[in-house]
Write a protein that holds these residues in place. Structure first.
Motif, short mmCIF file in Angstrom:
data_model
loop_
_atom_site.label_atom_id
_atom_site.label_comp_id
_atom_site.label_asym_id
_atom_site.label_seq_id
_atom_site.Cartn_x
_atom_site.Cartn_y
_atom_site.Cartn_z
N UNK A 252 -4.10 8.06 -4.84
CA UNK A 252 -3.77 7.21 -5.98
C UNK A 252 -4.66 5.98 -5.97
N UNK A 253 -4.98 5.43 -7.15
CA UNK A 253 -5.88 4.26 -7.22
C UNK A 253 -5.25 3.02 -6.58
N UNK A 254 -6.09 2.20 -5.98
CA UNK A 254 -5.61 0.97 -5.35
C UNK A 254 -4.93 0.06 -6.38
N UNK A 255 -5.48 0.00 -7.58
CA UNK A 255 -4.90 -0.87 -8.61
C UNK A 255 -3.46 -0.45 -8.93
N UNK A 256 -3.22 0.85 -9.01
CA UNK A 256 -1.86 1.35 -9.26
C UNK A 256 -0.94 0.96 -8.11
N UNK A 257 -1.43 1.05 -6.90
CA UNK A 257 -0.63 0.69 -5.73
C UNK A 257 -0.29 -0.80 -5.74
N UNK A 258 -1.25 -1.64 -6.10
CA UNK A 258 -0.99 -3.08 -6.18
C UNK A 258 0.08 -3.39 -7.22
N UNK A 259 -0.01 -2.76 -8.38
CA UNK A 259 1.01 -2.95 -9.42
C UNK A 259 2.37 -2.46 -8.95
N UNK A 260 2.35 -1.36 -8.20
CA UNK A 260 3.60 -0.79 -7.69
C UNK A 260 4.30 -1.77 -6.76
N UNK B 233 4.51 -12.76 -3.13
CA UNK B 233 3.43 -13.42 -3.86
C UNK B 233 2.30 -12.44 -4.12
N UNK B 234 1.39 -12.82 -5.01
CA UNK B 234 0.25 -11.97 -5.31
C UNK B 234 -0.63 -11.74 -4.09
N UNK B 235 -0.80 -12.78 -3.27
CA UNK B 235 -1.61 -12.64 -2.05
C UNK B 235 -0.96 -11.66 -1.08
N UNK B 236 0.35 -11.80 -0.90
CA UNK B 236 1.07 -10.90 0.01
C UNK B 236 1.02 -9.46 -0.49
N UNK B 237 1.20 -9.27 -1.79
CA UNK B 237 1.14 -7.92 -2.36
C UNK B 237 -0.25 -7.33 -2.20
N UNK B 238 -1.27 -8.15 -2.36
CA UNK B 238 -2.64 -7.67 -2.20
C UNK B 238 -2.90 -7.23 -0.77
N UNK B 239 -2.45 -8.03 0.19
CA UNK B 239 -2.65 -7.69 1.61
C UNK B 239 -1.91 -6.40 1.96
N UNK B 240 -0.67 -6.26 1.46
CA UNK B 240 0.09 -5.03 1.71
C UNK B 240 -0.63 -3.83 1.11
N UNK C 48 -9.54 -7.14 -7.15
CA UNK C 48 -8.42 -6.67 -7.97
C UNK C 48 -7.22 -7.60 -7.89
N UNK C 49 -7.24 -8.54 -6.94
CA UNK C 49 -6.10 -9.44 -6.77
C UNK C 49 -5.88 -10.31 -8.00
N UNK C 50 -6.94 -10.54 -8.78
CA UNK C 50 -6.78 -11.40 -9.95
C UNK C 50 -5.85 -10.76 -10.98
N UNK D 260 -3.07 -9.63 -10.28
CA UNK D 260 -1.73 -10.04 -9.86
C UNK D 260 -1.56 -11.55 -9.99
N UNK D 261 -2.52 -12.20 -10.62
CA UNK D 261 -2.43 -13.64 -10.81
C UNK D 261 -3.00 -14.46 -9.69
N UNK D 262 -3.70 -13.82 -8.75
CA UNK D 262 -4.30 -14.54 -7.63
C UNK D 262 -5.66 -15.09 -8.06
N UNK D 263 -5.87 -16.37 -7.82
CA UNK D 263 -7.15 -16.97 -8.16
C UNK D 263 -8.05 -16.92 -6.93
N UNK D 264 -8.76 -15.82 -6.78
CA UNK D 264 -9.79 -15.71 -5.74
C UNK D 264 -11.14 -15.76 -6.46
N UNK D 265 -12.18 -15.19 -5.88
CA UNK D 265 -13.51 -15.34 -6.48
C UNK D 265 -13.58 -14.73 -7.87
N UNK D 266 -13.01 -13.53 -8.02
CA UNK D 266 -13.04 -12.88 -9.32
C UNK D 266 -12.12 -13.59 -10.31
N UNK D 267 -10.97 -14.03 -9.83
CA UNK D 267 -10.04 -14.74 -10.70
C UNK D 267 -10.63 -16.05 -11.20
#
Length: 224
Positions: A66-74, A90-97, A166-168, A170-177
């Motif tokens: 399954x795509x990583x983006x789908x997993x992050x949304x899940x 949080x978005x950061x925690x969900x991204x790390x998981x 892809x974290x952006x 989820x509302x995470x402001x990293x480099x892409x965000x």
């Protein structure tokens, strides 16, 4: 055709780099957790413990299939609706998981292949001197497997850094965000995204250099 706004591009570089620590933090924590989980899964796949082995096979199949983006949304949007205790995620925690579980599935297969690639004589010699299964893995098999798996694992770390973009979503402001926000406010989308692409490129090239040096050092003991 308009000219590129070079002043905007140069001014955007320090803004993007200001979020580099967060990007590296998510990738580093995700890598460490994924490596530990991947190693445990790989050892289980070699040992083939009944029942547990079937569960591990399903786990690996799901997170590789399954795509990583789908997993992050899940993890961020889906599970909190079923499990209220996860609503504070949080978005950061969900991204790390998401990074941990997604890449551990790939690492598990790479480490498993490296373990099974260790010469059979090493297993037999370990058993001959009376080592337990755990001692054999810790002292003999895993160190040799690590040398074989290291280049592939480093590639996964590089992929993980790129996947933090892809974290952006989820509302995470990293480099892409941060880039997305600057692009939306200035309407200079091409300049913004070419700058962040170059930043990722330079970062990946630097890590690729480290990877080549690591491979050279690991192979020194095996070259004649």
């Amino acid at each position: 055709m308009r000219a590129l706004d070079l002043d905007f591009m140069l001014g955007l570089v320090p803004i993007i780099l200001g979020y580099l620590p967060l990007t590296m933090f998510m990738a580093a924590v995700g890598m460490i957790c994924a490596l530990i989980l991947g190693a445990l899964l790989a050892v289980e796949r070699v040992a083939r413990i009944p029942v547990l082995d079937q569960a591990v096979v399903v786990f690996i199949s799901f997170f590789r299939g399954t795509p990583l983006l789908v997993q992050l949304f899940l993890f961020y949007f889906g599970l909190p609706s079923l499990m209220p205790f996860m609503s504070g995620l949080t978005g950061v925690q969900a991204t790390i998981i998401g990074l941990t579980l997604h890449f551990s599935a790939y690492m598990a297969e790479s480490i498993r292949a490296a373990i099974q690639g260790v010469d059979r004589s090493q297993w037999e010699a370990s058993e001959a001197v009376g080592m337990t299964r755990i001692q054999m893995m810790r002292r003999i098999i895993l160190p040799q497997a690590a040398r074989v798996a290291a280049p592939t694992l480093m590639n996964y770390f590089i992929d993980m850094i790129k996947s933090t973009s892809l974290a952006f979503t989820l509302g995470v402001t990293e480099m892409m965000g941060a880039t997305q926000k600057e692009a939306s406010s200035s309407f200079l989308f091409f300049e913004s995204f070419i700058v962040v692409a170059l930043v990722y490129w330079v970062l990946v090239e630097a890590l690729s250099f480290v990877q080549r040096r690591l491979e050279t050092n690991l192979n020194k003991a095996f070259t004649r």
